[in-house]
Write a protein that holds these residues in place. Structure first.
Motif, PDB file in Angstrom:
ATOM      1  N   UNK A 231      64.164  65.235  64.985  1.00  0.00           N
ATOM      2  CA  UNK A 231      63.653  65.488  63.544  1.00  0.00           C
ATOM      3  C   UNK A 231      62.417  66.270  63.406  1.00  0.00           C
ATOM      4  N   UNK A 232      61.595  66.873  64.379  1.00  0.00           N
ATOM      5  CA  UNK A 232      60.782  68.155  64.194  1.00  0.00           C
ATOM      6  C   UNK A 232      61.379  69.128  63.970  1.00  0.00           C
ATOM      7  N   UNK A 233      62.537  69.252  64.902  1.00  0.00           N
ATOM      8  CA  UNK A 233      63.294  70.812  64.766  1.00  0.00           C
ATOM      9  C   UNK A 233      63.891  70.623  63.379  1.00  0.00           C
TER      10      UNK A 233
ATOM     11  N   UNK B 232      61.419  74.251  56.975  1.00  0.00           N
ATOM     12  CA  UNK B 232      60.255  75.165  56.248  1.00  0.00           C
ATOM     13  C   UNK B 232      60.569  76.486  56.705  1.00  0.00           C
ATOM     14  N   UNK B 233      61.230  76.873  57.962  1.00  0.00           N
ATOM     15  CA  UNK B 233      61.280  78.395  58.121  1.00  0.00           C
ATOM     16  C   UNK B 233      62.466  78.913  57.201  1.00  0.00           C
ATOM     17  N   UNK B 234      63.346  78.051  56.952  1.00  0.00           N
ATOM     18  CA  UNK B 234      64.265  78.574  56.001  1.00  0.00           C
ATOM     19  C   UNK B 234      63.568  78.552  54.397  1.00  0.00           C
TER      20      UNK B 234
ATOM     21  N   UNK C 214      67.988  78.208  48.454  1.00  0.00           N
ATOM     22  CA  UNK C 214      66.519  77.738  48.870  1.00  0.00           C
ATOM     23  C   UNK C 214      66.274  76.229  48.435  1.00  0.00           C
ATOM     24  N   UNK C 215      67.616  75.696  47.483  1.00  0.00           N
ATOM     25  CA  UNK C 215      67.388  74.392  47.595  1.00  0.00           C
ATOM     26  C   UNK C 215      68.457  73.628  48.725  1.00  0.00           C
TER      27      UNK C 215
ATOM     28  N   UNK D 219      67.613  71.350  52.694  1.00  0.00           N
ATOM     29  CA  UNK D 219      67.895  70.170  52.761  1.00  0.00           C
ATOM     30  C   UNK D 219      69.059  69.878  53.796  1.00  0.00           C
ATOM     31  N   UNK D 220      70.030  70.997  53.949  1.00  0.00           N
ATOM     32  CA  UNK D 220      70.716  70.617  55.200  1.00  0.00           C
ATOM     33  C   UNK D 220      70.084  70.558  56.551  1.00  0.00           C
TER      34      UNK D 220
END
Length: 362
Positions: A17-19, A25-27, A54-55, A59-60
């Motif tokens: 989940x953290x990954x 966030x990084x994307x 960016x959307x 999400x993915x």
């Protein structure tokens, strides 16, 4: 759960989940940086693609993290299936909305960047967006296990009834598509209909065409009416056009002198007034022996339709001032009325030797 929850389950689930959240966030940060670079390019399509990613990409990544966490937990097969199904539907929904934005944005970019294509015609953008959303909706239903074959059959039968009920709306829709496909009218063109409406075409959507008059009022014309009306497009086949100005000088004028002076004024206006065409070759054509003047036409070149008013304004002012300086007279129509016993005789001024108009007095 198939077995009791233990630390061996929580650790990999938390990591997954953290990954996923970290990847989202990084994307997001990476795509924001790419958006800044895309904004400096001349092509607008990369801005559309980056904005859509960016959307979709965060999400993915987040959905992948949730799916990994769910796989690490000791969930029952039914719960695991429902979790995966929810995540799949979420991704399909986000991907569909993103694809609709990308396709609509690319269509809008294409139409605004190419000459002769609808500059701001929302009809193509709306049609492509609706098609992509409809396909995505059908894919979601298929993923949920809902058979879409009966639905397509029902839509086919119901579509016939809807088409009969919406004949005028569909007529306007296809008329708008025909107008844009034939390239006879495009947003930005100045048109004049036989019914009297005229102005700049602001937009052509699925039902109507919006025309902005020179007074800044908007005229809404159904596409069907526009397609069947006699229309003059002042922007096609090219934007430049010629305007005619009628002038007259007295019979005692030296016409060679008049032509030379008028040509000089035309050249001055063409080079100094904004919206004129400097390379336009001056044209003067004498054509009429009038009652009090010799009439001729001056042909001026203008860059586009609305420029003609400013150019005519400046040309008439400068020509009048130059004629006065050169001693060229522009006579006003005048008639001499002689009253006699039993009749009124009118003599046109400047035309000696012609028969007089005799009007009996009561």
């Amino acid at each position: 759960m198939t077995e009791e929850l233990a630390m061996d389950h929580l650790v990999p689930a938390s990591i997954a989940l953290g990954a996923g959240l970290l990847g989202a966030f990084l994307l997001r940060v990476l795509l924001r940086w790419l958006a800044g670079h895309a904004g400096r390019t001349r092509w607008g399509g990369d801005d559309v693609v980056v904005a859509a990613l960016r959307t979709l990409a965060p999400w993915a990544a987040a959905a992948g993290g949730v799916a990994g966490a769910a796989a690490a937990l000791p969930l029952t097969r039914t719960v695991q299936h429902h979790v995966n199904q929810v995540l799949t539907i979420l991704l399909i929904f986000v991907a569909t909305v993103t694809a609709a934005r990308v396709v609509a944005g690319l269509v809008r970019t294409l139409t605004t960047s190419r000459s002769g294509v609808a500059g701001s015609a929302t009809i193509f953008v709306n049609i492509t967006r609706i098609l992509v959303l409809a396909i995505g909706f059908l894919v979601m239903l298929q993923t949920l296990g809902v058979s879409i074959a009966p639905m397509l059959t029902a839509l086919g039968v119901g579509g016939l009834a809807v088409a009969l009920a919406l004949q005028d709306t569909l007529a306007n829709l296809f008329a708008g598509i025909h107008i844009l496909a034939s390239k006879t009218v495009q947003p930005g063109d100045y048109i004049q209909l036989s019914s009297g409406e005229e102005g700049y075409v602001e937009d052509i959507n699925w039902r109507q065409t919006t025309v902005r008059e020179l007074s800044n009022n908007l005229v809404v014309i159904p596409n069907g009416q526009l397609a069947t009306s006699n229309m003059t497009n002042f922007m096609r086949p090219e934007q430049r056009l010629t305007v005619l100005v009628q002038v007259g000088v007295s019979y005692d004028s030296d016409l060679d002198h008049v032509e030379r002076v008028t040509t000089e004024v035309i050249a001055e206006v063409m080079t100094e007034v904004g919206g004129a065409v400097p390379e336009h070759e001056p044209a003067i054509r004498f054509h009429t022996f009038g009652d009090s003047r010799i009439g001729f036409t001056v042909i001026l070149g203008v860059g586009e339709f609305s420029d003609q008013y400013r150019i005519k304004h400046e040309f008439i002012k400068r020509l009048h001032r130059r004629y006065r300086a050169e001693g060229i007279r522009i006579p006003s129509p005048a008639r001499t009325v002689a009253l006699q016993q039993g009749a009124a005789v009118t003599f046109p001024q400047q035309r000696a030797g012609e028969d007089a108009d005799v009007v009996p007095l009561p």
